[in-house]
Design a protein around this motif. Structure first.
Motif, PDB file in Angstrom:
ATOM      1  N   THR A   1       0.839  -1.208   0.000  1.00  0.00           N
ATOM      2  CA  THR A   1       0.000   0.000   0.000  1.00  0.00           C
ATOM      3  C   THR A   1       0.868   1.250   0.000  1.00  0.00           C
ATOM      4  O   THR A   1       0.624   2.195  -0.765  1.00  0.00           O
ATOM      5  N   ALA A   2       1.899   1.274   0.841  1.00  0.00           N
ATOM      6  CA  ALA A   2       2.794   2.443   0.906  1.00  0.00           C
ATOM      7  C   ALA A   2       3.550   2.624  -0.403  1.00  0.00           C
ATOM      8  O   ALA A   2       3.684   3.752  -0.905  1.00  0.00           O
ATOM      9  N   LEU A   3       4.038   1.539  -0.969  1.00  0.00           N
ATOM     10  CA  LEU A   3       4.784   1.635  -2.220  1.00  0.00           C
ATOM     11  C   LEU A   3       3.883   2.036  -3.379  1.00  0.00           C
ATOM     12  O   LEU A   3       4.265   2.851  -4.222  1.00  0.00           O
ATOM     13  N   GLN A   4       2.665   1.484  -3.448  1.00  0.00           N
ATOM     14  CA  GLN A   4       1.741   1.843  -4.530  1.00  0.00           C
ATOM     15  C   GLN A   4       1.345   3.314  -4.431  1.00  0.00           C
ATOM     16  O   GLN A   4       1.279   4.010  -5.443  1.00  0.00           O
ATOM     17  N   ARG A   5       1.110   3.794  -3.227  1.00  0.00           N
ATOM     18  CA  ARG A   5       0.782   5.217  -3.056  1.00  0.00           C
ATOM     19  C   ARG A   5       1.947   6.076  -3.533  1.00  0.00           C
ATOM     20  O   ARG A   5       1.768   7.080  -4.215  1.00  0.00           O
ATOM     21  N   THR A   6       3.152   5.674  -3.199  1.00  0.00           N
ATOM     22  CA  THR A   6       4.335   6.416  -3.629  1.00  0.00           C
ATOM     23  C   THR A   6       4.460   6.382  -5.148  1.00  0.00           C
ATOM     24  O   THR A   6       4.741   7.418  -5.767  1.00  0.00           O
ATOM     25  N   LEU A   7       4.250   5.224  -5.741  1.00  0.00           N
ATOM     26  CA  LEU A   7       4.318   5.111  -7.194  1.00  0.00           C
ATOM     27  C   LEU A   7       3.311   6.053  -7.851  1.00  0.00           C
ATOM     28  O   LEU A   7       3.651   6.800  -8.779  1.00  0.00           O
ATOM     29  N   THR A   8       2.089   6.037  -7.380  1.00  0.00           N
ATOM     30  CA  THR A   8       1.042   6.902  -7.923  1.00  0.00           C
ATOM     31  C   THR A   8       1.440   8.368  -7.815  1.00  0.00           C
ATOM     32  O   THR A   8       1.326   9.130  -8.779  1.00  0.00           O
ATOM     33  N   ASP A   9       1.914   8.774  -6.647  1.00  0.00           N
ATOM     34  CA  ASP A   9       2.288  10.175  -6.445  1.00  0.00           C
ATOM     35  C   ASP A   9       3.509  10.568  -7.282  1.00  0.00           C
ATOM     36  O   ASP A   9       3.569  11.681  -7.803  1.00  0.00           O
ATOM     37  N   LEU A  10       4.465   9.673  -7.423  1.00  0.00           N
ATOM     38  CA  LEU A  10       5.634   9.988  -8.252  1.00  0.00           C
ATOM     39  C   LEU A  10       5.251  10.168  -9.716  1.00  0.00           C
ATOM     40  O   LEU A  10       5.733  11.092 -10.383  1.00  0.00           O
ATOM     41  N   ILE A  11       4.388   9.302 -10.206  1.00  0.00           N
ATOM     42  CA  ILE A  11       3.928   9.463 -11.587  1.00  0.00           C
ATOM     43  C   ILE A  11       3.187  10.782 -11.722  1.00  0.00           C
ATOM     44  O   ILE A  11       3.406  11.541 -12.675  1.00  0.00           O
ATOM     45  N   ASP A  12       2.346  11.083 -10.739  1.00  0.00           N
ATOM     46  CA  ASP A  12       1.578  12.323 -10.790  1.00  0.00           C
ATOM     47  C   ASP A  12       2.462  13.551 -10.592  1.00  0.00           C
ATOM     48  O   ASP A  12       2.144  14.625 -11.088  1.00  0.00           O
ATOM     49  N   LEU A  13       3.562  13.453  -9.917  1.00  0.00           N
ATOM     50  CA  LEU A  13       4.502  14.566  -9.784  1.00  0.00           C
ATOM     51  C   LEU A  13       5.223  14.829 -11.099  1.00  0.00           C
ATOM     52  O   LEU A  13       5.452  15.986 -11.470  1.00  0.00           O
ATOM     53  N   GLY A  14       5.577  13.779 -11.805  1.00  0.00           N
ATOM     54  CA  GLY A  14       6.296  13.940 -13.067  1.00  0.00           C
ATOM     55  C   GLY A  14       5.484  14.657 -14.131  1.00  0.00           C
ATOM     56  O   GLY A  14       6.029  15.433 -14.924  1.00  0.00           O
ATOM     57  N   LEU A  15       4.187  14.433 -14.155  1.00  0.00           N
ATOM     58  CA  LEU A  15       3.336  15.068 -15.163  1.00  0.00           C
ATOM     59  C   LEU A  15       3.243  16.588 -14.977  1.00  0.00           C
ATOM     60  O   LEU A  15       3.486  17.339 -15.921  1.00  0.00           O
ATOM     61  N   PRO A  16       2.915  17.094 -13.798  1.00  0.00           N
ATOM     62  CA  PRO A  16       2.893  18.552 -13.643  1.00  0.00           C
ATOM     63  C   PRO A  16       4.279  19.187 -13.706  1.00  0.00           C
ATOM     64  O   PRO A  16       4.410  20.358 -14.065  1.00  0.00           O
ATOM     65  N   ALA A  17       5.319  18.418 -13.398  1.00  0.00           N
ATOM     66  CA  ALA A  17       6.669  18.970 -13.549  1.00  0.00           C
ATOM     67  C   ALA A  17       6.926  19.309 -15.012  1.00  0.00           C
ATOM     68  O   ALA A  17       7.481  20.374 -15.336  1.00  0.00           O
TER      69      ALA A  17
ATOM     70  N   ILE B   1       3.113  20.814  -4.837  1.00  0.00           N
ATOM     71  CA  ILE B   1       3.043  19.431  -5.319  1.00  0.00           C
ATOM     72  C   ILE B   1       4.240  18.629  -4.817  1.00  0.00           C
ATOM     73  O   ILE B   1       4.100  17.494  -4.360  1.00  0.00           O
ATOM     74  N   LEU B   2       5.404  19.237  -4.861  1.00  0.00           N
ATOM     75  CA  LEU B   2       6.603  18.553  -4.390  1.00  0.00           C
ATOM     76  C   LEU B   2       6.532  18.329  -2.882  1.00  0.00           C
ATOM     77  O   LEU B   2       6.844  17.240  -2.387  1.00  0.00           O
ATOM     78  N   ALA B   3       6.082  19.335  -2.146  1.00  0.00           N
ATOM     79  CA  ALA B   3       5.949  19.195  -0.688  1.00  0.00           C
ATOM     80  C   ALA B   3       4.950  18.099  -0.331  1.00  0.00           C
ATOM     81  O   ALA B   3       5.178  17.323   0.606  1.00  0.00           O
ATOM     82  N   ALA B   4       3.843  18.008  -1.064  1.00  0.00           N
ATOM     83  CA  ALA B   4       2.848  16.968  -0.802  1.00  0.00           C
ATOM     84  C   ALA B   4       3.426  15.582  -1.082  1.00  0.00           C
ATOM     85  O   ALA B   4       3.139  14.622  -0.356  1.00  0.00           O
ATOM     86  N   THR B   5       4.240  15.466  -2.112  1.00  0.00           N
ATOM     87  CA  THR B   5       4.889  14.191  -2.416  1.00  0.00           C
ATOM     88  C   THR B   5       5.820  13.788  -1.284  1.00  0.00           C
ATOM     89  O   THR B   5       5.847  12.624  -0.866  1.00  0.00           O
ATOM     90  N   ILE B   6       6.576  14.744  -0.776  1.00  0.00           N
ATOM     91  CA  ILE B   6       7.494  14.468   0.335  1.00  0.00           C
ATOM     92  C   ILE B   6       6.722  14.036   1.575  1.00  0.00           C
ATOM     93  O   ILE B   6       7.123  13.086   2.267  1.00  0.00           O
ATOM     94  N   THR B   7       5.604  14.684   1.858  1.00  0.00           N
ATOM     95  CA  THR B   7       4.772  14.298   3.004  1.00  0.00           C
ATOM     96  C   THR B   7       4.312  12.849   2.861  1.00  0.00           C
ATOM     97  O   THR B   7       4.371  12.070   3.819  1.00  0.00           O
ATOM     98  N   GLY B   8       3.874  12.473   1.670  1.00  0.00           N
ATOM     99  CA  GLY B   8       3.467  11.091   1.427  1.00  0.00           C
ATOM    100  C   GLY B   8       4.619  10.112   1.588  1.00  0.00           C
ATOM    101  O   GLY B   8       4.440   9.019   2.130  1.00  0.00           O
ATOM    102  N   LEU B   9       5.793  10.514   1.126  1.00  0.00           N
ATOM    103  CA  LEU B   9       6.976   9.655   1.273  1.00  0.00           C
ATOM    104  C   LEU B   9       7.321   9.444   2.739  1.00  0.00           C
ATOM    105  O   LEU B   9       7.681   8.333   3.149  1.00  0.00           O
TER     106      LEU B   9
END
Length: 144
Positions: free
Chosen positions: A8-24, A99-107
């Motif tokens: 669950t933790a890894l899948q959430r991270t995967l989802t957020d990383l993919i979603d971070l790359g798109l707005p970047a 967006i980056l800060a939210a990704t870090i919080t999830g990590l």
């Protein structure tokens, strides 16, 4: 139970990383302002880093016997990140979009969840968090 917690933790991270790359990339194409060049190049570096990190997370899921899910429909439905506005984006707004800060919080949440059941996955998430925290600091430093 431990595998489910880690997956669950890894899948959430995967989802957020993919979603971070798109707005970047979206911000990379639309950034404006006096710090354009530095932020433009840094956004491209961030997009590349998120792809590499997402690949590492997906491969860790596969190594644990869990099928990673990076489909667009999954990312759209499950991402925890805030959206990015359409159109031109001021360099300062791109650097402070949250967006980056939210990704870090999830990590960090994933790091806490994986420590006991799987230190190897936790170590992977710690490394990604360290890289993204450095990226976050560098974005902030460019526009202050």
């Amino acid at each position: 139970m431990a595998t489910k917690t880690v997956a669950t933790a890894l899948q959430r991270t995967l989802t957020d990383l993919i979603d971070l790359g798109l707005p970047a990339k979206q911000a990379h194409w639309n950034v404006t302002g006096p710090h354009f060049r530095a932020v433009h190049l840094h956004l491209d570096e961030l997009a590349a880093a998120t792809r590499e990190h997402a690949d590492s997370v997906a491969e860790r899921l596969a190594a644990l016997g869990v099928s990673p899910d990076g489909r667009a429909s999954t990312v759209a439905a499950e991402s925890t990140l805030p959206g990015l506005p359409a159109g031109p984006l001021a360099d300062r707004a791109a650097a402070e979009a949250g967006i980056l800060a939210a990704t870090i919080t999830g990590l960090r949440a994933g790091t806490a969840a994986t420590g006991e059941p799987d230190p190897v996955s936790q170590d992977l998430l710690i490394g990604i968090a360290a890289d993204l925290e450095k990226q976050h600091w560098m974005f902030q430093a460019q526009t202050r």
